[in-house]
Design a protein around this motif. Structure first.
Motif, PDB file in Angstrom:
ATOM      1  N   GLY A 196       0.831  -1.320  -0.062  1.00 27.83           N
ATOM      2  CA  GLY A 196      -0.149   0.036  -0.041  1.00 27.83           C
ATOM      3  C   GLY A 196       0.849   1.194  -0.085  1.00 27.83           C
ATOM      4  N   LEU A 197       0.514   2.233  -0.611  1.00 21.15           N
ATOM      5  CA  LEU A 197       1.197   3.413  -0.786  1.00 21.15           C
ATOM      6  C   LEU A 197       1.101   4.416   0.270  1.00 21.15           C
ATOM      7  N   HIS A 198       0.454   4.115   1.221  1.00 13.84           N
ATOM      8  CA  HIS A 198       0.106   5.057   2.210  1.00 13.84           C
ATOM      9  C   HIS A 198      -0.305   3.862   3.518  1.00 13.84           C
ATOM     10  N   GLU A 199       0.098   4.186   4.835  1.00 11.88           N
ATOM     11  CA  GLU A 199      -0.171   3.233   5.700  1.00 11.88           C
ATOM     12  C   GLU A 199      -1.851   3.224   6.198  1.00 11.88           C
ATOM     13  N   GLY A 200      -2.573   4.386   5.862  1.00 11.64           N
ATOM     14  CA  GLY A 200      -3.846   4.252   5.760  1.00 11.64           C
ATOM     15  C   GLY A 200      -4.489   3.277   4.980  1.00 11.64           C
ATOM     16  N   ALA A 201      -3.821   3.203   3.804  1.00 10.48           N
ATOM     17  CA  ALA A 201      -4.427   2.083   2.863  1.00 10.48           C
ATOM     18  C   ALA A 201      -4.043   0.908   3.322  1.00 10.48           C
ATOM     19  N   LEU A 214      -6.886  11.467 -11.291  1.00  9.47           N
ATOM     20  CA  LEU A 214      -5.971  10.911 -10.132  1.00  9.47           C
ATOM     21  C   LEU A 214      -5.893   9.446 -10.269  1.00  9.47           C
ATOM     22  N   ALA A 215      -6.948   8.840 -10.408  1.00 11.82           N
ATOM     23  CA  ALA A 215      -7.118   7.363 -10.434  1.00 11.82           C
ATOM     24  C   ALA A 215      -6.215   6.931 -11.856  1.00 11.82           C
ATOM     25  N   ALA A 216      -6.230   7.631 -12.961  1.00  8.36           N
ATOM     26  CA  ALA A 216      -5.518   7.494 -13.885  1.00  8.36           C
ATOM     27  C   ALA A 216      -4.084   7.300 -13.614  1.00  8.36           C
ATOM     28  N   GLY A 217      -3.587   8.482 -13.071  1.00 12.71           N
ATOM     29  CA  GLY A 217      -2.063   8.777 -12.648  1.00 12.71           C
ATOM     30  C   GLY A 217      -1.845   7.759 -11.672  1.00 12.71           C
ATOM     31  N   LEU A 218      -2.752   6.967 -10.947  1.00 20.54           N
ATOM     32  CA  LEU A 218      -2.155   5.703  -9.994  1.00 20.54           C
ATOM     33  C   LEU A 218      -2.394   4.455 -10.845  1.00 20.54           C
ATOM     34  N   GLY A 219      -2.783   4.516 -12.030  1.00 21.79           N
ATOM     35  CA  GLY A 219      -2.847   3.312 -12.901  1.00 21.79           C
ATOM     36  C   GLY A 219      -4.338   2.783 -12.688  1.00 21.79           C
ATOM     37  N   CYS A 220      -5.056   3.398 -12.321  1.00 18.40           N
ATOM     38  CA  CYS A 220      -6.494   2.713 -12.233  1.00 18.40           C
ATOM     39  C   CYS A 220      -7.317   3.164 -13.450  1.00 18.40           C
ATOM     40  N   PRO A 221      -7.755   2.053 -13.981  1.00 18.05           N
ATOM     41  CA  PRO A 221      -9.021   2.550 -15.163  1.00 18.05           C
ATOM     42  C   PRO A 221     -10.003   3.488 -14.565  1.00 18.05           C
ATOM     43  N   ALA A 222     -10.414   4.475 -15.230  1.00 16.54           N
ATOM     44  CA  ALA A 222     -11.519   5.348 -14.931  1.00 16.54           C
ATOM     45  C   ALA A 222     -12.075   6.046 -15.615  1.00 16.54           C
ATOM     46  N   ARG A 223     -13.438   6.575 -15.551  1.00 17.35           N
ATOM     47  CA  ARG A 223     -14.437   7.052 -16.263  1.00 17.35           C
ATOM     48  C   ARG A 223     -15.050   8.234 -15.853  1.00 17.35           C
ATOM     49  N   ARG A 224     -15.232   9.285 -16.377  1.00 19.18           N
ATOM     50  CA  ARG A 224     -15.965  10.464 -16.014  1.00 19.18           C
ATOM     51  C   ARG A 224     -17.401  10.143 -16.505  1.00 19.18           C
ATOM     52  N   VAL A 225     -18.378  10.565 -15.698  1.00 19.89           N
ATOM     53  CA  VAL A 225     -19.536  10.240 -15.899  1.00 19.89           C
ATOM     54  C   VAL A 225     -20.510  11.730 -15.470  1.00 19.89           C
ATOM     55  N   THR A 226     -21.040  12.147 -16.438  1.00 22.40           N
ATOM     56  CA  THR A 226     -21.790  13.529 -16.176  1.00 22.40           C
ATOM     57  C   THR A 226     -23.368  13.435 -16.504  1.00 22.40           C
ATOM     58  N   ALA A 227     -23.789  12.390 -17.074  1.00 21.79           N
ATOM     59  CA  ALA A 227     -25.112  12.544 -17.316  1.00 21.79           C
ATOM     60  C   ALA A 227     -25.736  10.777 -17.012  1.00 21.79           C
ATOM     61  N   GLN A 278      -4.500   6.776  -2.657  1.00 19.67           N
ATOM     62  CA  GLN A 278      -3.285   5.841  -2.649  1.00 19.67           C
ATOM     63  C   GLN A 278      -3.666   4.471  -2.844  1.00 19.67           C
ATOM     64  N   SER A 279      -4.901   3.952  -2.509  1.00 12.45           N
ATOM     65  CA  SER A 279      -5.156   2.947  -2.736  1.00 12.45           C
ATOM     66  C   SER A 279      -5.524   2.358  -3.994  1.00 12.45           C
ATOM     67  N   LEU A 280      -5.826   3.243  -4.847  1.00 11.29           N
ATOM     68  CA  LEU A 280      -6.180   2.671  -6.314  1.00 11.29           C
ATOM     69  C   LEU A 280      -4.768   2.180  -6.901  1.00 11.29           C
ATOM     70  N   TRP A 281      -3.707   2.443  -6.557  1.00 10.09           N
ATOM     71  CA  TRP A 281      -2.534   2.075  -7.219  1.00 10.09           C
ATOM     72  C   TRP A 281      -2.361   0.567  -6.781  1.00 10.09           C
ATOM     73  N   SER A 282      -2.787   0.099  -5.415  1.00  4.69           N
ATOM     74  CA  SER A 282      -2.863  -1.274  -5.065  1.00  4.69           C
ATOM     75  C   SER A 282      -3.777  -2.125  -5.853  1.00  4.69           C
ATOM     76  N   ALA A 283      -4.885  -1.363  -6.165  1.00 10.84           N
ATOM     77  CA  ALA A 283      -5.988  -2.174  -6.641  1.00 10.84           C
ATOM     78  C   ALA A 283      -5.693  -2.370  -8.049  1.00 10.84           C
ATOM     79  N   ALA A 284      -5.085  -1.471  -8.790  1.00 10.19           N
ATOM     80  CA  ALA A 284      -4.405  -1.658 -10.046  1.00 10.19           C
ATOM     81  C   ALA A 284      -3.492  -2.679 -10.417  1.00 10.19           C
ATOM     82  N   HIS A 285      -2.346  -2.592  -9.352  1.00 10.48           N
ATOM     83  CA  HIS A 285      -1.321  -3.413  -9.407  1.00 10.48           C
ATOM     84  C   HIS A 285      -1.659  -4.851  -9.158  1.00 10.48           C
ATOM     85  N   TYR A 286      -2.538  -5.039  -8.173  1.00 11.06           N
ATOM     86  CA  TYR A 286      -2.835  -6.380  -7.927  1.00 11.06           C
ATOM     87  C   TYR A 286      -4.144  -7.134  -8.635  1.00 11.06           C
ATOM     88  N   ARG A 287      -4.630  -6.309  -9.650  1.00  3.29           N
ATOM     89  CA  ARG A 287      -5.466  -6.532 -10.526  1.00  3.29           C
ATOM     90  C   ARG A 287      -6.923  -7.015  -9.497  1.00  3.29           C
TER      91      ARG A 287
END
Length: 535
Positions: A47-52, A486-499, A436-445
């Motif tokens: 995890g990239l932070h101890e809270g994560a 932010l999610a994309a920067g941590l390697g986690c796939p992400a989509r923006r939804v506005t409607a 920071q948890s999103l990096w772990s989600a992406a890395h460990y699939r």
């Protein structure tokens, strides 16, 4: 020719024997002697932070109902993790927390990274220990496992870095290999409680997180149907204690005394099962209930039992007590007519997308076995109203109230329950505490779905400030923050939804295959900040 057995090797044997073979951690130099060359049968989750780190371990422990190990780096690591440890304690998640320390051979000189660790986490650990000598460390880890499990919280062991490579010469491990915790509940143990329920004119049940097991749910359903009585959920609970789509489910108790008195006024006997009596938020004067309402509590938490203002506290396993009550209560079971379905909920022409629209669209598509983690304070009343928990893990939340739980907990829950759909619903303000948890989600699939209700502000704080009538709040919105970026920067796939149309399209695409999904997805859903906060 190999050298003498080391403390590290003996500690690994303890981890294997106790099933703590997945270690969640954020390492520093004091943990290098433990971790380098980790055996293949032990897994390390970064995890990239101890809270994560602690949040992921907490989710894993909640799902597996057994202690999970977390590794933290001396003062900085433990300090960063204190909020998450507090959440683990209040959520009663058993953790074995190893905290690295400088080499004991020069601790007297307070070298760089020497930690003043005593009391740093306050009273949130259920037990803490430091080895008097290196060879005591494996035994303390074994004991921490039992302490964490018995007291349902984080047990903390400080590990000086040089201890791991010392020879292991202890004649025995100072902890049992196995602890048997029988929970027999005899007929006479529940006689007084059963008599109160049978004599009651209008009984009611209040359920909480410690009733969130399949066995307890089944027994509570039978009890409620035999008594034909309503079942309330505690406010701010960490897990659901009763199927919330059952006709006898009455809703969530108010967290203020005036509302609580109104809600419980019709009942002459109220029994709390696996829940405190009663969880409050803002202070309000007056008693908890109206005169003439007798209170009882069934809990396996001694502190909870001892502080409860009740006529009877039964300190025992809620599952065992409820099983005996269900077997002993006479009479047929009555199941009222099913609840009518909620009307459709979608934005009208020109209406902005609101949190309730998102939650209803999600509820219409989630399978019954979905695990839902909630951390959206301003939308929690809508979530409770629109997304009923249908399994014991159908609702998971941070009972402590601190932010940063949902994202890492969802990862740990999915790792522990890889065949179940996992969805975290969180506000953008809350998500920033555990991003920071999103990096772990992406890395460990980790195939979890993260639904972020983005309104660019601490909406619940804005409402509390407005309701206080003391003037404008001094904090600004943070609409510049982009969760999907932010999610994309941590390697986690992400989509923006506005409607709304985009929302239902992506949910229809993702939800049916969510149980088998192998990569995370974050939906950054733009919602308007509206509504009234109802604690």
């Amino acid at each position: 020719m190999t050298g003498p057995r080391t403390v590290r090797e003996a500690a690994f044997d303890v981890l294997r024997r106790t099933g703590m073979t997945t270690i969640f951690g954020n390492p520093g130099s004091t943990e290098i002697p433990l971790l380098t060359g980790l055996p293949d049968d032990l897994a390390f989750v970064l995890g990239l932070h101890e809270g994560a780190v602690v949040g992921m371990a907490t989710g894993w422990a909640i799902a597996r109902e057994r202690p999970a190990p977390a590794l933290l780096h001396t003062t900085a690591g433990l300090g960063n993790a204190v909020g998450a440890l507090a959440t683990a304690r209040v959520n009663r998640a058993p953790l074995v927390v190893l905290v690295g320390q400088q080499d004991r051979r020069h601790l007297a000189l307070e070298p760089f990274l020497a930690g003043r660790l005593d009391g740093l986490a306050g009273e949130y650990p259920v037990w803490t220990a430091q080895p008097a000598r290196a060879a005591d460390l494996p035994g303390l880890i074994a004991r921490a496992y039992h302490e964490a499990w018995t007291h349902r919280g984080p047990a903390l062991v400080v590990a000086p870095m040089n201890d791991w490579t010392e020879p292991y010469d202890a004649p025995e491990v100072a902890a049992p290999e196995r602890v048997v915790r029988p929970t027999p509940v005899l007929d006479e143990d529940v006689a007084g409680l059963m008599a109160s329920l049978l004599e009651a004119r209008a009984p009611a049940l209040v359920v909480g997180a410690r009733a969130a097991t399949a066995e307890t749910w089944a027994a509570l359903v039978e009890i409620a149907e035999k008594l034909n009585c309503p079942v309330w959920q505690e406010s701010f609970g960490a897990r659901a204690g009763f199927p919330q789509d059952h006709p006898l489910f009455a809703g969530f108790l108010p967290s203020g005394r005036a509302g609580l008195r109104r809600a419980l006024a019709p009942y002459d006997v109220v029994v709390a099962v696996g829940a405190p009596v009663f969880r409050q938020y803002g202070y309000e004067p007056g008693p908890l209930t109206e005169p003439g309402t007798a209170l009882a509590v069934v809990t396996d938490d001694p502190d909870e039992a001892h502080r409860s203002p009740v006529a009877l506290a039964l300190l025992a396993s809620p599952a065992a007590v409820c099983a005996r009550l269900a077997a002993l209560l006479p009479g047929p079971r009555t199941r009222p007519a099913p609840r009518p379905p909620l009307p459709p909920l979608a934005p009208g022409p020109g209406e902005p997308l609101r949190a309730a629209h998102v939650l209803r669209a999600l509820a219409d598509r989630l399978p019954a076995d979905a695990i839902l983690i909630e951390e959206t304070p301003s939308s929690r009343p809508d979530l409770h109203r629109l997304v009923p928990a249908r399994t014991p893990l159908g609702f998971v939340s941070a009972a402590m109230g601190g932010l940063g739980f949902a994202l890492p907990a969802a990862i740990g829950l999915r790792m522990a329950e890889p065949d179940r759909p996992v969805v975290a619903v969180t506000g953008d303000g809350a998500a920033l505490y555990g991003i920071q948890s999103l990096w772990s989600a992406a890395h460990y699939r980790i195939g979890a779905l993260f639904v972020v209700l983005s309104n660019g502000r601490y909406a619940v704080m804005d409402r509390l400030a407005e309701s206080g009538g003391a003037g404008k709040a001094p904090w600004p919105p943070f609409t510049e923050v982009s969760m999907h970026t932010l999610a994309a920067g941590l390697g986690c796939p992400a989509r923006r939804v506005t409607a709304y149309e985009e929302l239902v399209a992506v949910l229809d695409e993702v939800i049916p295959a969510l149980a088998a999904r192998e990569t995370p997805l974050l939906l950054d859903v733009a919602v308007t900040p509206d509504g009234t906060f109802t604690p």
